[in-house]
Design an enzyme around this catalytic site. Structure first.
Site, PDB file in Angstrom:
ATOM      1  N   LYS A 164       0.825  -1.218   0.000  1.00  0.00           N
ATOM      2  CA  LYS A 164       0.000   0.000   0.000  1.00  0.00           C
ATOM      3  C   LYS A 164       0.858   1.266   0.000  1.00  0.00           C
ATOM      4  CE  LYS A 164      -1.865   1.918   3.971  1.00  0.00           C
ATOM      5  NZ  LYS A 164      -1.738   3.360   4.113  1.00  0.00           N
ATOM      6  N   ASN A 165       1.811   1.326   0.932  1.00  0.00           N
ATOM      7  CA  ASN A 165       2.521   2.591   1.103  1.00  0.00           C
ATOM      8  C   ASN A 165       3.522   2.872  -0.018  1.00  0.00           C
ATOM      9  OD1 ASN A 165       0.945   3.158   3.281  1.00  0.00           O
ATOM     10  ND2 ASN A 165       2.476   2.567   4.825  1.00  0.00           N
ATOM     11  N   CYS A 175      -5.517   7.779   8.761  1.00  0.00           N
ATOM     12  CA  CYS A 175      -5.657   7.348  10.157  1.00  0.00           C
ATOM     13  C   CYS A 175      -5.412   8.498  11.129  1.00  0.00           C
ATOM     14  CB  CYS A 175      -4.674   6.211  10.447  1.00  0.00           C
ATOM     15  SG  CYS A 175      -5.025   4.716   9.514  1.00  0.00           S
ATOM     16  N   ARG A 199      -1.079  15.303  12.760  1.00  0.00           N
ATOM     17  CA  ARG A 199      -0.222  14.774  11.688  1.00  0.00           C
ATOM     18  C   ARG A 199       0.297  15.952  10.863  1.00  0.00           C
ATOM     19  NH1 ARG A 199      -2.302   9.024   9.360  1.00  0.00           N
ATOM     20  NH2 ARG A 199      -0.239   9.131   8.440  1.00  0.00           N
ATOM     21  N   ASP A 246       3.552   0.548  12.190  1.00  0.00           N
ATOM     22  CA  ASP A 246       2.332  -0.011  11.579  1.00  0.00           C
ATOM     23  C   ASP A 246       2.104  -1.480  11.957  1.00  0.00           C
ATOM     24  OD1 ASP A 246       1.964   2.431  10.435  1.00  0.00           O
ATOM     25  OD2 ASP A 246       2.755   1.878   8.477  1.00  0.00           O
ATOM     26  N   ARG A 251      -9.148   0.037   3.508  1.00  0.00           N
ATOM     27  CA  ARG A 251      -8.191   0.988   2.921  1.00  0.00           C
ATOM     28  C   ARG A 251      -6.859   0.320   2.628  1.00  0.00           C
ATOM     29  NH1 ARG A 251      -6.612   4.881   6.691  1.00  0.00           N
ATOM     30  NH2 ARG A 251      -5.024   5.119   5.100  1.00  0.00           N
TER      31      ARG A 251
HETATM   32  N1  EPU Z   1       6.074  14.471  11.257  1.00  0.00           N
HETATM   33  C1  EPU Z   1       6.308  15.783  11.557  1.00  0.00           C
HETATM   34  N2  EPU Z   1       6.300  16.691  10.522  1.00  0.00           N
HETATM   35  C2  EPU Z   1       6.077  16.327   9.235  1.00  0.00           C
HETATM   36  C3  EPU Z   1       5.847  14.962   8.943  1.00  0.00           C
HETATM   37  C4  EPU Z   1       5.843  14.057   9.985  1.00  0.00           C
HETATM   38  O1  EPU Z   1       6.507  16.145  12.702  1.00  0.00           O
HETATM   39  O2  EPU Z   1       6.088  17.194   8.359  1.00  0.00           O
HETATM   40  C5  EPU Z   1       6.107  13.468  12.336  1.00  0.00           C
HETATM   41  C6  EPU Z   1       4.775  12.760  12.526  1.00  0.00           C
HETATM   42  O3  EPU Z   1       3.900  13.495  13.354  1.00  0.00           O
HETATM   43  C7  EPU Z   1       5.202  11.447  13.113  1.00  0.00           C
HETATM   44  C8  EPU Z   1       6.564  11.185  12.455  1.00  0.00           C
HETATM   45  O4  EPU Z   1       7.003  12.449  11.974  1.00  0.00           O
HETATM   46  O5  EPU Z   1       5.373  11.578  14.487  1.00  0.00           O
HETATM   47  C9  EPU Z   1       6.562  10.208  11.306  1.00  0.00           C
HETATM   48  O6  EPU Z   1       5.606  10.571  10.327  1.00  0.00           O
HETATM   49  P1  EPU Z   1       5.774  10.204   8.799  1.00  0.00           P
HETATM   50  O7  EPU Z   1       5.782  11.465   8.015  1.00  0.00           O
HETATM   51  O8  EPU Z   1       6.906   9.266   8.619  1.00  0.00           O
HETATM   52  O9  EPU Z   1       4.416   9.435   8.491  1.00  0.00           O
HETATM   53  P2  EPU Z   1       3.538   9.481   7.183  1.00  0.00           P
HETATM   54  O10 EPU Z   1       4.387   9.662   5.998  1.00  0.00           O
HETATM   55  O11 EPU Z   1       2.386  10.404   7.394  1.00  0.00           O
HETATM   56  C10 EPU Z   1       3.734   6.939   6.678  1.00  0.00           C
HETATM   57  C11 EPU Z   1       2.775   5.796   6.484  1.00  0.00           C
HETATM   58  C12 EPU Z   1       2.154   5.418   7.810  1.00  0.00           C
HETATM   59  C13 EPU Z   1       3.239   5.096   8.818  1.00  0.00           C
HETATM   60  C14 EPU Z   1       4.265   6.237   8.914  1.00  0.00           C
HETATM   61  C15 EPU Z   1       5.462   5.878   9.771  1.00  0.00           C
HETATM   62  C16 EPU Z   1       2.056   6.129   4.224  1.00  0.00           C
HETATM   63  C17 EPU Z   1       0.954   6.508   3.297  1.00  0.00           C
HETATM   64  N3  EPU Z   1       1.777   6.197   5.518  1.00  0.00           N
HETATM   65  O12 EPU Z   1       2.949   8.023   7.179  1.00  0.00           O
HETATM   66  O13 EPU Z   1       1.400   4.261   7.544  1.00  0.00           O
HETATM   67  O14 EPU Z   1       2.677   4.899  10.085  1.00  0.00           O
HETATM   68  O15 EPU Z   1       4.756   6.547   7.588  1.00  0.00           O
HETATM   69  O16 EPU Z   1       6.094   4.750   9.277  1.00  0.00           O
HETATM   70  O17 EPU Z   1       3.137   5.747   3.800  1.00  0.00           O
HETATM   71  C18 EPU Z   1      -0.359   2.733   7.734  1.00  0.00           C
HETATM   72  O18 EPU Z   1       0.028   2.212   6.680  1.00  0.00           O
HETATM   73  O19 EPU Z   1      -1.193   2.220   8.507  1.00  0.00           O
HETATM   74  C19 EPU Z   1       0.187   4.037   8.094  1.00  0.00           C
HETATM   75  C20 EPU Z   1      -0.403   4.859   8.926  1.00  0.00           C
END
Ligand code: EPU
Length: 428
Positions: free
Chosen positions: A22-23, A117, A122, A305, A397
């Site tokens: 997915k990701n 989620c 976020r 995850d 999803r």
């Molecule tokens: N963060 C910040 N600022 C930013 C971006 C992130 O402070 O601009 C913080 C977040 O609040 C969090 C940490 O950095 O504490 C990590 O967030 P990240 O940006 O890595 O998460 P994401 O890209 O929004 C993806 C996956 C998530 C997974 C996270 C961590 C996708 C579409 N989503 O989210 O997957 O939990 O990386 O590995 O790739 C899932 O698949 O169930 C899912 C939620």
């Protein structure tokens, strides 16, 4: 509304084929916007997040043709809009990738804040920091994130937090920028490498993906290509944990075992036996699982995850386990549901202390988010009696054919509409 109804207590046995990630899919699909000719993307998971992204690509002016259930041909040459509306963005986190992709293609993007989620706040400040380092101006206007520039140039970005989304978005914006971009403290997840491989196969010049420094030399043009998405690390981990949790014997196929190392290491600590092949992994667990300590971290650490699923296995382990959430501020919302089933879990901030109980009991529960939903399925499979899970749209999803796959492993799980359900909820 649909629910899952699970009659628990059966050991899972057999083989399950893991779908595309997915990701990775939700990053590769928006990246097609950067190509000058059609792309064919293979091994896509059949999940609603993929459908949502394809709908978005279509709404922007791409031609999207499903060649079969897991292969799609996308012609982005007719894209004429840079706007992703709230209606398009509301259900998926990955809508933010349209910011990077549209900025890279059109030097302009207007994208509604992403859904997905709920783990507390976020933020996207690191994405914005990256776009600004490339010369874009970013603002919030009428509730939409607006990014624009005359031209994009290379830039250096140090990420203050390791962010998967920011790393991907900066790669997308930088790949056709003039000059070289360096992302330091970059995320190293398998899907980052997959996106880089995809972009490189289109003619990009990205080095270092999979390490914490990624260097992107901008190129003028990217060509269409045919690309197959990597297998899903988290779907694979979910079936491994479910197998151990039901004291089963399951082989997962079409996986990259290297991506599963941190998950397998913890499962072995719980007493499971794991046999790795080139593209498959067999797991079995005899007797009661043992306690362990888990700390989630960015890759190559234990993935956040997989945290709810692992906590569910540990709910009936022998002894007290400790889980520390090292990525998200608020990823224990599912614990209330698990305790409804008899689990003993104390949450204090980012730490959960799990006192293993002999068994879980069935109860009406909710999927509070995608992985929490997977955890509830595992709990239902472990529990005695019939468990009903509400709000399963979260699970759809991200998990392809989850009922069919668990059924093939011997589980008794059905998808039913409210009126067909046994009335557990009506009694409350
Ligand atoms: N963060 C910040 N600022 C930013 C971006 C992130 O402070 O601009 C913080 C977040 O609040 C969090 C940490 O950095 O504490 C990590 O967030 P990240 O940006 O890595 O998460 P994401 O890209 O929004 C993806 C996956 C998530 C997974 C996270 C961590 C996708 C579409 N989503 O989210 O997957 O939990 O990386 O590995 O790739 C899932 O698949 O169930 C899912 C939620």
């Amino acid at each position: 509304m649909e629910k899952f109804v699970i009659k628990g207590g059966k050991r899972l046995k057999g083989t399950v084929r893991i779908s595309g990630a997915k990701n990775a899919a939700v990053a590769v699909l928006p990246a097609v916007l950067l190509a000058d000719s059609p792309c064919v993307i293979e091994n896509l998971p059949e999940i609603s997040d993929v459908t949502a992204i394809c709908n978005c690509l279509e709404a922007l002016g791409s031609k999207v043709k499903y060649l079969d259930n897991t292969t799609v041909e996308i012609d982005p040459t007719g894209v004429n809009s840079f706007v992703v509306s709230a209606a398009m963005a509301k259900n998926m986190r990955a809508s933010s990738y349209f910011l990077g992709a549209l900025l890279g293609r059109m030097k302009r993007a207007r994208v509604a804040p992403p859904g997905g989620c709920n783990f507390g706040v976020r933020p996207i400040d690191q994405h914005i920091k990256g776009f600004e380092a490339l010369g874009a101006k970013v603002s919030i206007e009428n509730g939409m994130v607006e990014a624009r520039c005359q031209k994009l140039g290379g830039g250096s970005v140090y990420l203050d937090v390791v962010s998967v989304g920011a790393t991907i978005n900066i790669m997308l914006a930088a790949v056709k920028a003039r000059g070289t971009t360096v992302i330091e403290n970059a995320a190293r997840e398998p899907h980052i490498v997959d996106l880089a491989n995809f972009l490189n196969s289109m003619g990009a010049n990205i080095m270092g993906a999979g390490t914490n420094v990624i260097k992107i030399r901008g190129v003028e043009q990217l060509n269409g290509t045919t690309y197959s998405v990597i297998p899903d690390q988290i779907e694979a981990g979910t079936y491994l944990v479910a197998a151990a949790a039901t004291k089963g014997d399951v082989t997962i196929t079409n996986v990259i075992p290297k991506h599963l190392e941190s998950i397998i290491a913890k499962l072995v600590e719980t007493g499971a036996t794991v046999e790795q092949g080139d593209e498959d992994v067999r797991i079995y667990l005899k007797g009661r699982a043992k306690k362990c300590k888990v700390k989630t971290m960015p890759h190559p650490g234990f993935p956040t995850d997989m945290q709810p699923q692992m906590a569910t296995l540990l709910a009936t382990a022998d002894g007290t386990s400790i889980i520390t959430e090292g990525v998200w501020d608020n990823r224990f919302r599912y614990v209330d549901q698990l305790t409804l089933m008899g689990a003993q879990v104390q949450v204090d901030g980012k730490t959960a202390v799990i006192t293993g109980v002999e068994k879980l009991n069935s109860a009406p529960v909710k999927a509070v988010d995608l992985r929490a939903g997977a955890a509830m399925i595992i709990a239902g499979l472990m529990a005695e009696g019939t468990t009903e899970i509400e709000e399963i749209q979260h699970i759809d999803r991200g998990y392809e054919k989850i009922v069919e796959k668990f059924t093939a492993l011997g589980a008794d799980i059905k998808r039913v509409t409210d009126s067909e359900a046994g009335g557990l909820f009506k009694a409350n």
